[in-house]
Design a protein around this motif. Structure first.
Motif, PDB file in Angstrom:
ATOM      1  N   THR A 173       0.836  -1.204   0.000  1.00 56.55           N
ATOM      2  CA  THR A 173       0.000   0.000   0.000  1.00 56.55           C
ATOM      3  C   THR A 173       0.868   1.250   0.000  1.00 56.55           C
ATOM      4  O   THR A 173       2.051   1.222   0.383  1.00 56.55           O
ATOM      5  CB  THR A 173      -0.930   0.048   1.232  1.00 56.55           C
ATOM      6  OG1 THR A 173      -0.133   0.089   2.416  1.00 56.55           O
ATOM      7  CG2 THR A 173      -1.876  -1.136   1.266  1.00 56.55           C
TER       8      THR A 173
ATOM      9  N   CYS B 289     -11.847   7.990  -4.406  1.00 56.83           N
ATOM     10  CA  CYS B 289     -12.552   6.986  -3.606  1.00 56.83           C
ATOM     11  C   CYS B 289     -13.898   6.612  -4.221  1.00 56.83           C
ATOM     12  O   CYS B 289     -14.338   5.469  -4.086  1.00 56.83           O
ATOM     13  CB  CYS B 289     -12.710   7.474  -2.174  1.00 56.83           C
ATOM     14  SG  CYS B 289     -11.133   7.620  -1.299  1.00 56.83           S
TER      15      CYS B 289
ATOM     16  N   ALA C 211     -12.841   4.649  -7.782  1.00 50.78           N
ATOM     17  CA  ALA C 211     -12.076   3.400  -7.631  1.00 50.78           C
ATOM     18  C   ALA C 211     -12.037   2.977  -6.162  1.00 50.78           C
ATOM     19  O   ALA C 211     -10.972   2.923  -5.538  1.00 50.78           O
ATOM     20  CB  ALA C 211     -10.670   3.588  -8.185  1.00 50.78           C
ATOM     21  N   PRO C 212     -13.210   2.655  -5.579  1.00 46.11           N
ATOM     22  CA  PRO C 212     -13.253   2.321  -4.147  1.00 46.11           C
ATOM     23  C   PRO C 212     -12.500   1.046  -3.782  1.00 46.11           C
ATOM     24  O   PRO C 212     -12.128   0.865  -2.623  1.00 46.11           O
ATOM     25  CB  PRO C 212     -14.753   2.184  -3.867  1.00 46.11           C
ATOM     26  CG  PRO C 212     -15.372   1.870  -5.183  1.00 46.11           C
ATOM     27  CD  PRO C 212     -14.523   2.572  -6.210  1.00 46.11           C
ATOM     28  N   GLU C 213     -12.256   0.192  -4.760  1.00 50.74           N
ATOM     29  CA  GLU C 213     -11.478  -1.011  -4.485  1.00 50.74           C
ATOM     30  C   GLU C 213      -9.991  -0.703  -4.328  1.00 50.74           C
ATOM     31  O   GLU C 213      -9.246  -1.484  -3.756  1.00 50.74           O
ATOM     32  CB  GLU C 213     -11.687  -2.064  -5.585  1.00 50.74           C
ATOM     33  CG  GLU C 213     -11.084  -1.721  -6.927  1.00 50.74           C
ATOM     34  CD  GLU C 213     -11.801  -0.619  -7.736  1.00 50.74           C
ATOM     35  OE1 GLU C 213     -11.219  -0.160  -8.730  1.00 50.74           O
ATOM     36  OE2 GLU C 213     -12.915  -0.211  -7.372  1.00 50.74           O
ATOM     37  N   ALA C 214      -9.568   0.460  -4.820  1.00 51.07           N
ATOM     38  CA  ALA C 214      -8.154   0.829  -4.774  1.00 51.07           C
ATOM     39  C   ALA C 214      -7.852   1.929  -3.762  1.00 51.07           C
ATOM     40  O   ALA C 214      -6.790   1.920  -3.149  1.00 51.07           O
ATOM     41  CB  ALA C 214      -7.699   1.292  -6.160  1.00 51.07           C
TER      42      ALA C 214
ATOM     43  N   ALA D  97      -8.936   4.620  -0.440  1.00 49.81           N
ATOM     44  CA  ALA D  97      -9.754   4.884   0.752  1.00 49.81           C
ATOM     45  C   ALA D  97      -9.074   5.975   1.570  1.00 49.81           C
ATOM     46  O   ALA D  97      -7.835   6.036   1.618  1.00 49.81           O
ATOM     47  CB  ALA D  97      -9.891   3.629   1.599  1.00 49.81           C
TER      48      ALA D  97
ATOM     49  N   THR E  82      -4.258   0.607  -2.476  1.00 48.26           N
ATOM     50  CA  THR E  82      -3.762  -0.762  -2.608  1.00 48.26           C
ATOM     51  C   THR E  82      -3.134  -0.867  -3.989  1.00 48.26           C
ATOM     52  O   THR E  82      -3.834  -0.782  -5.005  1.00 48.26           O
ATOM     53  CB  THR E  82      -4.921  -1.766  -2.450  1.00 48.26           C
ATOM     54  OG1 THR E  82      -5.536  -1.552  -1.175  1.00 48.26           O
ATOM     55  CG2 THR E  82      -4.420  -3.199  -2.562  1.00 48.26           C
TER      56      THR E  82
ATOM     57  N   LYS F  40      -4.363  -3.060  -6.898  1.00 47.46           N
ATOM     58  CA  LYS F  40      -5.651  -2.683  -7.498  1.00 47.46           C
ATOM     59  C   LYS F  40      -5.510  -1.543  -8.498  1.00 47.46           C
ATOM     60  O   LYS F  40      -6.487  -1.118  -9.117  1.00 47.46           O
ATOM     61  CB  LYS F  40      -6.649  -2.272  -6.414  1.00 47.46           C
ATOM     62  CG  LYS F  40      -6.923  -3.348  -5.399  1.00 47.46           C
ATOM     63  CD  LYS F  40      -7.754  -4.448  -5.977  1.00 47.46           C
ATOM     64  CE  LYS F  40      -8.101  -5.481  -4.912  1.00 47.46           C
ATOM     65  NZ  LYS F  40      -8.912  -6.547  -5.426  1.00 47.46           N
TER      66      LYS F  40
END
Length: 110
Positions: A43, A57, A60-63, A65, A80, A83
């Protein structure tokens, strides 16, 4: 999929960037730190404006935060790396770098 090797290479290619230890992370800075890389290389934390953070966010909420504390409210955003595509990583780095670099410029007097 982006990696810590990609982050380090791309960050150090941005003009004026240096790398130094920062607590348990590696920090990349120009005038100020604009991204830190976790010791495990999985990360990174980017310094965005709060508006940029919100957009990243949302899209691309999977990548992305917000960092969970007062730092997150200032725009610090966790990513991340696995991702992110290399182009997404490059874009995030350049955005954060531009903000940090602008801190080195002195205002002109008219």
């Amino acid at each position: 999929m982006a990696t810590s090797v990609d982050l380090r290479r791309m960050a150090l290619s941005l003009s004026g960037t240096t790398e130094a230890p920062h607590f348990d992370r590696a920090a990349f800075k120009v005038a100020r730190i604009y991204v830190t890389l976790a010791a495990d290389g999985k990360t990174a934390n980017f310094k965005f404006t709060p508006d940029e953070q919100e957009l990243k966010c949302l899209t691309a909420p999977e990548a992305f935060a917000p960092v969970p504390n007062a730092w997150g409210k200032q725009g610090w955003t966790a990513a991340t790396l696995a991702k992110l595509s290399p182009s997404e990583l490059k874009s995030a780095l350049e955005t954060a770098w531009r903000h940090a670099r602008s801190k080195t410029r002195k205002p002109r007097r008219g």
